[in-house]
Design a protein around this motif. Sequence first.
Motif, mmCIF file in Angstrom:
data_model
loop_
_atom_site.group_PDB
_atom_site.id
_atom_site.type_symbol
_atom_site.label_atom_id
_atom_site.label_comp_id
_atom_site.label_asym_id
_atom_site.label_seq_id
_atom_site.Cartn_x
_atom_site.Cartn_y
_atom_site.Cartn_z
ATOM 1 N N CYS A 34 -2.499 -8.622 1.959
ATOM 2 C CA CYS A 34 -2.195 -8.875 3.347
ATOM 3 C C CYS A 34 -1.149 -7.876 3.999
ATOM 4 N N ASP A 35 -1.766 -7.387 5.231
ATOM 5 C CA ASP A 35 -0.580 -6.899 5.825
ATOM 6 C C ASP A 35 -1.030 -6.992 7.459
ATOM 7 N N VAL A 36 -0.116 -6.718 8.475
ATOM 8 C CA VAL A 36 -0.678 -6.645 9.857
ATOM 9 C C VAL A 36 -1.390 -5.347 10.001
ATOM 10 N N GLU A 39 -4.998 -0.440 8.004
ATOM 11 C CA GLU A 39 -5.153 0.619 7.362
ATOM 12 C C GLU A 39 -4.269 0.605 5.936
ATOM 13 N N ARG A 40 -2.980 -0.153 5.941
ATOM 14 C CA ARG A 40 -1.910 -0.016 4.975
ATOM 15 C C ARG A 40 -2.847 -0.864 3.657
ATOM 16 N N MET A 41 -3.625 -2.018 4.188
ATOM 17 C CA MET A 41 -4.331 -2.963 3.316
ATOM 18 C C MET A 41 -5.408 -2.053 2.477
ATOM 19 N N ILE A 81 8.733 -7.116 5.454
ATOM 20 C CA ILE A 81 10.126 -6.866 5.711
ATOM 21 C C ILE A 81 10.906 -7.921 5.523
ATOM 22 N N SER A 82 12.388 -7.986 5.188
ATOM 23 C CA SER A 82 13.080 -8.617 4.613
ATOM 24 C C SER A 82 13.270 -10.049 5.302
ATOM 25 N N SER A 83 13.190 -10.246 6.507
ATOM 26 C CA SER A 83 13.358 -11.270 7.367
ATOM 27 C C SER A 83 12.070 -12.413 7.344
ATOM 28 N N LEU A 84 10.997 -11.937 6.588
ATOM 29 C CA LEU A 84 9.869 -12.619 6.460
ATOM 30 C C LEU A 84 9.839 -13.250 4.950
ATOM 31 N N HIS A 85 10.626 -12.822 4.250
ATOM 32 C CA HIS A 85 10.699 -13.220 2.827
ATOM 33 C C HIS A 85 10.915 -14.680 2.371
ATOM 34 N N ALA A 86 11.848 -15.330 3.053
ATOM 35 C CA ALA A 86 11.949 -16.810 2.852
ATOM 36 C C ALA A 86 10.847 -17.662 3.558
ATOM 37 N N LEU A 101 9.068 -12.175 -5.638
ATOM 38 C CA LEU A 101 9.831 -12.090 -4.364
ATOM 39 C C LEU A 101 10.947 -10.941 -4.342
ATOM 40 N N GLU A 102 10.499 -10.274 -3.318
ATOM 41 C CA GLU A 102 11.318 -8.746 -3.195
ATOM 42 C C GLU A 102 12.573 -9.152 -2.705
ATOM 43 N N LYS A 103 13.612 -8.403 -3.108
ATOM 44 C CA LYS A 103 15.088 -8.568 -2.617
ATOM 45 C C LYS A 103 15.407 -8.006 -1.063
ATOM 46 N N PRO A 104 16.167 -8.735 -0.286
ATOM 47 C CA PRO A 104 16.907 -9.713 -0.835
ATOM 48 C C PRO A 104 15.990 -11.027 -0.413
ATOM 49 N N HIS A 130 15.029 -8.059 -8.968
ATOM 50 C CA HIS A 130 16.146 -7.498 -9.352
ATOM 51 C C HIS A 130 15.894 -6.579 -10.552
ATOM 52 N N GLN A 131 14.567 -5.684 -10.638
ATOM 53 C CA GLN A 131 13.994 -5.165 -11.730
ATOM 54 C C GLN A 131 14.753 -4.486 -12.667
ATOM 55 N N LEU A 132 15.953 -3.822 -12.241
ATOM 56 C CA LEU A 132 16.917 -2.998 -13.199
ATOM 57 C C LEU A 132 17.231 -3.724 -14.253
ATOM 58 N N PRO A 173 11.579 0.077 12.199
ATOM 59 C CA PRO A 173 12.536 -0.266 13.065
ATOM 60 C C PRO A 173 13.169 -1.431 12.454
ATOM 61 N N TRP A 174 12.561 -2.450 11.834
ATOM 62 C CA TRP A 174 13.189 -3.456 11.064
ATOM 63 C C TRP A 174 14.609 -3.098 10.259
ATOM 64 N N ARG A 175 14.448 -2.103 9.875
ATOM 65 C CA ARG A 175 15.725 -1.569 8.863
ATOM 66 C C ARG A 175 16.756 -1.380 9.884
ATOM 67 N N GLY A 176 17.812 -1.564 9.146
ATOM 68 C CA GLY A 176 19.220 -1.280 9.802
ATOM 69 C C GLY A 176 19.718 -2.409 10.888
HETATM 70 N N1 LIG Z 1 12.969 -4.071 -5.210
HETATM 71 C C1 LIG Z 1 13.265 -2.856 -4.975
HETATM 72 O O1 LIG Z 1 13.710 -1.945 -5.662
HETATM 73 C C2 LIG Z 1 12.679 -2.366 -3.381
HETATM 74 C C3 LIG Z 1 12.489 -1.002 -2.868
HETATM 75 C C4 LIG Z 1 12.331 -0.779 -1.752
HETATM 76 C C5 LIG Z 1 12.118 -1.917 -1.091
HETATM 77 N N2 LIG Z 1 12.407 -3.401 -1.304
HETATM 78 C C6 LIG Z 1 12.201 -4.264 -0.453
HETATM 79 O O2 LIG Z 1 10.668 -4.601 -0.061
HETATM 80 C C7 LIG Z 1 10.604 -5.000 1.201
HETATM 81 C C8 LIG Z 1 9.658 -4.081 1.891
HETATM 82 O O3 LIG Z 1 10.417 -2.932 1.920
HETATM 83 P P1 LIG Z 1 9.545 -1.500 2.160
HETATM 84 O O4 LIG Z 1 10.393 -0.381 2.344
HETATM 85 O O5 LIG Z 1 8.114 -1.516 1.372
HETATM 86 O O6 LIG Z 1 8.903 -1.647 3.781
HETATM 87 P P2 LIG Z 1 7.904 -1.249 4.883
HETATM 88 O O7 LIG Z 1 8.220 -1.279 6.140
HETATM 89 O O8 LIG Z 1 7.314 0.061 4.286
HETATM 90 O O9 LIG Z 1 6.956 -2.252 4.506
HETATM 91 C C9 LIG Z 1 6.834 -3.640 5.047
HETATM 92 C C10 LIG Z 1 5.538 -4.083 5.407
HETATM 93 O O10 LIG Z 1 5.501 -5.459 5.626
HETATM 94 C C11 LIG Z 1 4.523 -5.503 6.592
HETATM 95 N N3 LIG Z 1 4.546 -6.649 7.325
HETATM 96 C C12 LIG Z 1 5.145 -7.029 8.448
HETATM 97 N N4 LIG Z 1 5.031 -8.099 8.940
HETATM 98 C C13 LIG Z 1 4.163 -8.751 8.314
HETATM 99 C C14 LIG Z 1 3.382 -9.941 8.125
HETATM 100 N N5 LIG Z 1 3.565 -10.994 9.152
HETATM 101 N N6 LIG Z 1 2.265 -10.418 7.106
HETATM 102 C C15 LIG Z 1 2.141 -9.265 6.421
HETATM 103 N N7 LIG Z 1 2.638 -8.037 6.452
HETATM 104 C C16 LIG Z 1 3.577 -7.894 7.442
HETATM 105 C C17 LIG Z 1 4.510 -4.120 7.305
HETATM 106 O O11 LIG Z 1 3.425 -3.972 8.138
HETATM 107 C C18 LIG Z 1 4.822 -3.216 6.442
HETATM 108 O O12 LIG Z 1 3.468 -2.788 5.881
HETATM 109 C C19 LIG Z 1 12.075 -5.246 1.847
HETATM 110 O O13 LIG Z 1 12.407 -6.301 1.984
HETATM 111 C C20 LIG Z 1 12.740 -4.351 0.922
HETATM 112 O O14 LIG Z 1 14.176 -4.711 0.829
HETATM 113 C C21 LIG Z 1 12.726 -3.656 -2.537
#
Ligand SMILES: NC(=O)c1ccc[n+]([C@@H]2O[C@H](COP(=O)([O-])OP(=O)(O)OC[C@H]3O[C@@H](n4cnc5c(N)ncnc54)[C@H](O)[C@@H]3O)[C@@H](O)[C@H]2O)c1
Length: 356
Positions: A34-36, A39-41, A81-86, A101-104, A130-132, A173-176
């Motif tokens: 799933c992705d918005v 192309e990425r999917m 993106i992190s804000s959607l994790h929870a 679940l990706e961090k954070p 926290h794969q390390l 742009p979600w970063r930072g």
């Molecule tokens: N564990 C690790 O070592 C590690 C490394 C890098 C990133 N991360 C984490 O992974 C997450 C993603 O990071 P990234 O670097 O891949 O970011 P990214 O911006 O490359 O990818 C985020 C993806 O989420 C998609 N997205 C946004 N809204 C969405 C929605 N409503 N439904 C489905 N998809 C949606 C975006 O289109 C994008 O493809 C972050 O939370 C980051 O902290 C973890």
Amino acid sequence: MSALSVALIGCGSIARKHVASIAACPGARLYAVCDVSQERMESMATLWQAESGEKNNIVLFADYRKLLADPAIDIVVVATISSLHAEIAKEALKADKHVVLEKPVALSLKDVDEMIRLAEERGLFVQVCHQLRYRPLMKKIKELVAGGALGNLSMASVTLRIYRPPGYYQTAPWRGTWEYDGGMLLNQGIHAIDLLLWCLGEPSRIYGELYSQAGGKETEDIALGLLSFPSGAKGMIEANSVTLPENLEQSLFLLGDQGVISIGGPKLDRIDRWHIEGQPDTREAALQILHHHDEHIEMYRSLIEACQGKPPGNLIDLRQGRRTLELIFALYLSASTGQVQPLPLAGFSTLQMKQT
Ligand SMILES: NC(=O)c1ccc[n+]([C@@H]2O[C@H](COP(=O)([O-])OP(=O)(O)OC[C@H]3O[C@@H](n4cnc5c(N)ncnc54)[C@H](O)[C@@H]3O)[C@@H](O)[C@H]2O)c1
């Protein structure tokens, strides 16, 4: 036993690692993404076929809610993106899916607590990335520390000296941002901080300072933290993402009255000092596993085994994910009040940082 069906939500940079790791685990099979972005999917579906050699058609969902309604899915990977994790993880748990679940794990403690409640009430597994911790070298270090090989630990520190160029923020742009990302410590520093906590347990207080050197973003790119542990041991966090012109290193330093372990390097796989009184063979054993970097695959293997009924002791659950998050939040809080911050915290959201 048939392979578990996995669905990946979020097909950005880190998604590639997830797809390759699932392909390396015979007990699981990618079923949907799933992705918005269409192309990425499609690129993730192609990657799956290349990595796994399987020709199954991956189901594409533009809306994660529709994906969660599919009863064929056993495990959902949240890599958006992190804000959607929870939000997504809570919906996945309500739909009775196990979660990677990706961090954070979240950007507020309230959200983590809700996820913990849902997972525990429903008996579902959440594997926090926290794969390390699954890297053989880290497992060895943890085993030695837990077994008392370093004696009484008196001091530990982690450093992160990396470089994220302006393009890193411009392309996503979600970063930072405090609202969608949460800061350099939450995005990049979290892995090293998790290792520090894994080895030493929870501190009782922290003092933090933040600074932002580079423009073009809201959040910090330099952070310092001083920690005190209930045993009296001290800890230090020193992290930045502005070390020109490229990543320099990460490090973990553990000092006890019977020995010292210091590792570093850009990939945290260089031994700078490994001395344990009376146990020189442990250094030789560490050298043998120094460059084993299959931690992502191990992380999946642990979850698959738990889903197949093996004891889940090896999982990094949400309660552990919460501790790491809480420490970073406490550092942020201390930096914004200028006071030493005791732990545990009653609550915190990265949105609070927008007002400081
Ligand atoms: N564990 C690790 O070592 C590690 C490394 C890098 C990133 N991360 C984490 O992974 C997450 C993603 O990071 P990234 O670097 O891949 O970011 P990214 O911006 O490359 O990818 C985020 C993806 O989420 C998609 N997205 C946004 N809204 C969405 C929605 N409503 N439904 C489905 N998809 C949606 C975006 O289109 C994008 O493809 C972050 O939370 C980051 O902290 C973890």
